[in-house]
Design an enzyme around this catalytic site. Structure first.
Site, PDB file in Angstrom:
ATOM      1  N   HIS A  75      -9.209   2.304  12.390  1.00  0.00           N
ATOM      2  CA  HIS A  75      -9.101   3.422  11.335  1.00  0.00           C
ATOM      3  C   HIS A  75     -10.472   4.141  11.061  1.00  0.00           C
ATOM      4  O   HIS A  75     -11.345   3.543  10.967  1.00  0.00           O
ATOM      5  CB  HIS A  75      -8.627   2.547  10.079  1.00  0.00           C
ATOM      6  CG  HIS A  75      -7.181   2.548  10.055  1.00  0.00           C
ATOM      7  ND1 HIS A  75      -6.429   2.101   8.877  1.00  0.00           N
ATOM      8  CD2 HIS A  75      -6.266   2.283  10.871  1.00  0.00           C
ATOM      9  CE1 HIS A  75      -5.114   1.791   9.168  1.00  0.00           C
ATOM     10  NE2 HIS A  75      -5.335   2.012  10.419  1.00  0.00           N
ATOM     11  N   TYR A 204      -5.053   4.596  -1.001  1.00  0.00           N
ATOM     12  CA  TYR A 204      -5.680   3.689  -2.285  1.00  0.00           C
ATOM     13  C   TYR A 204      -5.126   5.017  -3.605  1.00  0.00           C
ATOM     14  O   TYR A 204      -5.741   5.824  -3.478  1.00  0.00           O
ATOM     15  CB  TYR A 204      -7.001   3.437  -2.389  1.00  0.00           C
ATOM     16  CG  TYR A 204      -7.403   2.371  -1.478  1.00  0.00           C
ATOM     17  CD1 TYR A 204      -7.690   2.759  -0.159  1.00  0.00           C
ATOM     18  CD2 TYR A 204      -7.783   0.966  -1.701  1.00  0.00           C
ATOM     19  CE1 TYR A 204      -8.170   1.583   0.832  1.00  0.00           C
ATOM     20  CE2 TYR A 204      -8.021  -0.007  -1.135  1.00  0.00           C
ATOM     21  CZ  TYR A 204      -8.200   0.309   0.282  1.00  0.00           C
ATOM     22  OH  TYR A 204      -8.635  -0.620   0.973  1.00  0.00           O
ATOM     23  N   PRO A 296      -9.160  -7.450  -4.018  1.00  0.00           N
ATOM     24  CA  PRO A 296      -8.897  -7.268  -2.645  1.00  0.00           C
ATOM     25  C   PRO A 296      -9.296  -5.748  -2.457  1.00  0.00           C
ATOM     26  O   PRO A 296      -9.164  -5.245  -1.481  1.00  0.00           O
ATOM     27  CB  PRO A 296      -7.345  -7.580  -2.296  1.00  0.00           C
ATOM     28  CG  PRO A 296      -6.669  -7.659  -3.852  1.00  0.00           C
ATOM     29  CD  PRO A 296      -7.940  -8.190  -4.502  1.00  0.00           C
ATOM     30  N   LYS A 300     -12.724  -6.941   0.928  1.00  0.00           N
ATOM     31  CA  LYS A 300     -13.998  -7.473   1.410  1.00  0.00           C
ATOM     32  C   LYS A 300     -13.857  -9.158   1.426  1.00  0.00           C
ATOM     33  O   LYS A 300     -14.824  -9.550   2.102  1.00  0.00           O
ATOM     34  CB  LYS A 300     -14.896  -7.308   0.093  1.00  0.00           C
ATOM     35  CG  LYS A 300     -15.637  -5.860   0.433  1.00  0.00           C
ATOM     36  CD  LYS A 300     -16.655  -5.429   1.464  1.00  0.00           C
ATOM     37  CE  LYS A 300     -16.810  -4.121   1.874  1.00  0.00           C
ATOM     38  NZ  LYS A 300     -16.010  -3.475   2.988  1.00  0.00           N
ATOM     39  N   TYR A 392     -17.680   0.597   2.217  1.00  0.00           N
ATOM     40  CA  TYR A 392     -16.292   0.155   2.794  1.00  0.00           C
ATOM     41  C   TYR A 392     -16.308  -0.519   4.139  1.00  0.00           C
ATOM     42  O   TYR A 392     -15.771  -1.291   4.464  1.00  0.00           O
ATOM     43  CB  TYR A 392     -15.243   1.382   2.578  1.00  0.00           C
ATOM     44  CG  TYR A 392     -13.780   1.145   2.788  1.00  0.00           C
ATOM     45  CD1 TYR A 392     -13.095   0.386   1.718  1.00  0.00           C
ATOM     46  CD2 TYR A 392     -13.197   0.982   4.250  1.00  0.00           C
ATOM     47  CE1 TYR A 392     -11.634   0.191   1.953  1.00  0.00           C
ATOM     48  CE2 TYR A 392     -11.878   0.669   4.309  1.00  0.00           C
ATOM     49  CZ  TYR A 392     -11.106   0.150   3.284  1.00  0.00           C
ATOM     50  OH  TYR A 392      -9.790  -0.472   3.377  1.00  0.00           O
TER      51      TYR A 392
END
Ligand code: RFL
Ligand code: PHB
Length: 416
Positions: A75, A204, A296, A300, A392
């Protein structure tokens, strides 16, 4: 009682224990894994899905990367949707070429378990550890029971890879450890289904009805999450109710193309931030969820477990290569610097994206308005987006320091 000997006793056969065991084995360092549950139970647990590059490199070092390289989905970005309006965070562009890989924890566990079987290193399943002896005066010992028979393992070091509910952390005396904790007033209801994902990257979604996440395991398998109150029960969520609620929280384009189907798995996980300091005591090291938990939202949890493993693997390799014992003493400090960073990012992502407003039913709270404004500020600034992207994809692992052997002055021989 049966007694066995090894260099490193590893408690727990989650991703931390299995990865550490395999890396040590590759380095010729003998180890034994002791796991409370059955191998099947460990393999069937549905958990995390996003791997940082550091984790992928460790799997390569462990020789367990073949399937990941074929089946893992690379990704290059994520979407953040605010009340249905999407912003793309281009991870690769903002981090000079970094990516994350979508590959389920279930698959990582399966690959590591297969490598373990092929390695002929000893593992005990359905064998709960009930006692740890970890005093500087005597050899470390791990006691467990299997098929009603007591066993003990004598070892140089114990790796406590036994998760949040394990025995390792409570075995460190209370006056030595400090625990930091935050419990959030909501959990994530997760659903896995054999339906094509709505998007080829993760979305998200911040929404006034609550957070949602659209994730995936493959091109034909989706993983979705919904923020739910801690009082919610999974039985109250039929598949139909889940899909209806998800549609309301997704951006319109994805809601329109959402394909629904029967769930393969559905469960609620509470959200928690937790850190135990220090992460080592005498010959015991805490690794992964045994030492820390993150909500979550930043993906991580599993990745932090991997960076602990990298640090422990490095200090133990250095020790067995002949460096003085002091070399292992840096483990906790090295890990905790990265742990607190990930704790902060995960807490921040959680605070920005979730709906906290149950006490303020008709009026949105000041804190929520601050979170809205902060998120908007980040998403409309190149440097803000860069900060999200860098965290991220994961910060680089810290290298451990070599410790020189003390040079003893040459004795001068005096001939009489
Ligand atoms: P694990 O995976 O919990 O493994 C610990 C193992 O130790 C065993 N054990 C014992 N063995 C012997 N004797 C005893 N006395 C023992 N006590 C415990 C347990 O049976 C178990 O097999 O910890 P590890 O290896 O540190 O790995 C950490 C990751 O599993 C964890 O960080 C993530 O899965 C967290 N997490 C998620 N992380 C993400 O990044 N994204 C996610 O979507 C995500 N979803 C989740 C999650 C964790 C969950 N938990 C812990 C309930 C969803 C759930 C439901
Ligand atoms: C998942 O696919 O399970 C997943 C992905 C990203 C997260 C959390 C969970 O932040």
């Amino acid at each position: 009682m049966k007694t066995l000997q090894t260099k490193v006793a590893i408690i727990g056969s989650g991703p931390s224990g299995l990865l550490l065991g395999q890396l040590l084995h590759k380095q010729g360092i003998d180890n034994i894994i002791i796991e409370r549950s059955s191998a099947q139970h460990v393999q069937d647990r549905i958990r995390a899905g996003i791997l940082e590059q550091g984790f992928v490199e460790l799997l390569q070092q462990a020789g367990c990367e073949q399937r990941l390289e074929q089946e893992g989905l690379v990704h290059h970005g994520i979407y953040i949707s605010v009340e249905g309006k999407k912003t793309h965070v281009n991870l690769t562009k903002l981090t000079d070429g970094k990516v994350v890989t979508c590959y389920g924890q279930t698959e990582v566990t399966r690959d590591l378990m297969q490598a373990r079987q092929a390695s002929a290193q000893t593992s005990f399943y359905s064998a709960p550890v009930n006692q740890i002896h970890n005093s500087p005066q005597s050899k470390a010992r791990v006691c467990f029971e299997m098929d009603g028979e007591p066993y003990q393992i004598e070892c140089d070091f114990i790796a406590g890879c036994d998760g949040y509910h394990g025995v390792s952390r409570p075995s460190i005396p209370q006056d030595i450890r400090t625990e930091y904790e935050r419990i959030y007033p909501f959990g994530w209801l997760g659903l896995l289904a054999d339906t094509p994902p709505v998007c080829d990257e993760l979305i998200y979604c911040k929404h006034s009805r609550g957070f949602a996440l659209a994730s995936q395991r493959s091109e034909t398998r989706s993983r979705y999450y919904l923020q739910v109150a801690n009082s919610e029960k999974v039985e109250e969520w039929s598949d139909e109710r889940f899909w209806q609620e998800l549609k309301l929280r997704l951006p319109a384009e994805e809601a329109a193309k959402l394909q629904t189907g029967p769930s393969i798995e559905k469960s609620i996980a509470p959200l928690r931030s937790f850190v135990c300091e220090p992460m080592q005591h005498n010959n015991l090291f805490l690794v992964g969820d045994a030492a820390h938990i993150v909500p979550p939202t930043g993906a991580k949890g599993l990745n932090l477990a991997a960076s602990d493993v990298a640090a422990l693997y490095q200090v133990l390799s250095a020790y067995y290569a002949g460096q003085p014992r002091q070399v292992v003493e840096q483990y906790s400090d090295v890990c905790l610097r990265r742990v607190w960073n990930a704790e902060r990012f995960s807490w921040w992502m959680t605070s920005m994206l979730h709906h906290f407003g149950e006490e303020h039913e008709d009026k949105r709270s000041f804190v929520e308005k601050m979170a809205d404004s902060e998120l908007e500020f980040y998403l409309h600034s190149e440097s803000g987006m860069k900060l999200i992207a860098e965290q991220y994809v994961g910060l680089p692992y810290e290298q451990i320091k070599s410790v020189e052997s003390e040079v003893k002055p040459h004795a001068v021989q005096v001939n009489s």
